[in-house]
Design an enzyme around this catalytic site. Sequence first.
Site, PDB file in Angstrom:
ATOM      1  N   HIS A 110      -1.010   1.619   2.305  1.00 32.32           N
ATOM      2  CA  HIS A 110       0.056   2.498   2.795  1.00 32.32           C
ATOM      3  C   HIS A 110       0.644   3.314   1.643  1.00 32.32           C
ATOM      4  O   HIS A 110       0.773   2.806   0.529  1.00 32.32           O
ATOM      5  CB  HIS A 110       1.163   1.670   3.461  1.00 32.32           C
ATOM      6  CG  HIS A 110       0.682   0.808   4.583  1.00 32.32           C
ATOM      7  ND1 HIS A 110       0.374  -0.526   4.404  1.00 32.32           N
ATOM      8  CD2 HIS A 110       0.423   1.099   5.870  1.00 32.32           C
ATOM      9  CE1 HIS A 110      -0.037  -1.031   5.565  1.00 32.32           C
ATOM     10  NE2 HIS A 110      -0.029  -0.059   6.467  1.00 32.32           N
ATOM     11  N   HIS A 144       7.980   0.579   0.238  1.00 31.48           N
ATOM     12  CA  HIS A 144       8.463   1.475   1.305  1.00 31.48           C
ATOM     13  C   HIS A 144       9.976   1.673   1.274  1.00 31.48           C
ATOM     14  O   HIS A 144      10.495   2.544   1.969  1.00 31.48           O
ATOM     15  CB  HIS A 144       8.079   0.942   2.692  1.00 31.48           C
ATOM     16  CG  HIS A 144       6.608   0.970   2.958  1.00 31.48           C
ATOM     17  ND1 HIS A 144       5.844   2.104   2.789  1.00 31.48           N
ATOM     18  CD2 HIS A 144       5.751  -0.007   3.371  1.00 31.48           C
ATOM     19  CE1 HIS A 144       4.572   1.824   3.093  1.00 31.48           C
ATOM     20  NE2 HIS A 144       4.497   0.552   3.439  1.00 31.48           N
TER      21      HIS A 144
HETATM   22 ZN   LIG Z   1       0.701  -1.839   2.820  1.00 32.26          ZN
END
Ligand SMILES: [Zn+2]
Length: 275
Positions: A135, A96
């Site tokens: 994600h 991320h």
């Molecule tokens: Zn994740």
Amino acid sequence: MAHLQRVGFTQDFQVLKPKPIPDQRILAAHDPAHLDFLLASQPEDGILPLDPDTWMSPASLSAAKLAAGAVFAGMDCVLNGPEQRVFCAVRPPGHHAERASAMGFCLLNSVAIAAIAALDHRDVNRVAILDFDVHHGNGTVDICRHRPEILVCSSFQHPYYPNRLDDLDQVNIVNTPLQAGSDGSVFRAAIERDWLRAIEAHQPDIIFVSAGFDAHTRDPLADLHLVEDDYRWVTDFIVAMANQYAQGRIVSTLEGGYDLDALAGSALAHLSALA
Ligand SMILES: [Zn+2]
């Protein structure tokens, strides 16, 4: 690590200790202001939030530098050393972390840093990063979106956190959204539909894997329903791609995975298929 020791996996395979990633490698992927921000944000004691999800302790930046250093060392082992495959059992995760920001537990984007470094190697013209964390790998996409020599394929629950950069339409960015509630059969069909052709077209010389295990049905953070056998399947798929195009070379690094038993079993399934 306890589970891998208990089942004897760590006796059969070499376990290496990483060194911190050098700053100049970080700066090939991240904005200089980002590294300055992390240094300035380091608390002397206690823990401080960078955002509601992402907190730093006095040791967090060292841990992130070791995690990135592990993926870098894994890449070096696979390209210059005797190993064909490496798995990095590291935290914090990295996928991320964008070019100029920390988010989602991630401070430094370990896999993007190592993928960019791999392109310095004389045998490497093209790299693939395959991300099956639940994600979306927004940070990896952000750092690699203007580098056509890096293919980024990411499968993820959608709509869901982080809701960023998941609708780019360009040749080197392959987004594979999955509806909440999807199980392994949906996941497998989507990977075969989206990733196979992209990898065949890109012909990577080395494959990096952002191996998050939070799409597991027991994971508390998300709502996909993968099981250990799905992680074995996707790893077999990646190994087949690596054998065909990349001389078998795979560097995999841990991203998410928040039910510790599911994480241990899934990581073992992944490692068994890599081995
Ligand atoms: Zn994740």
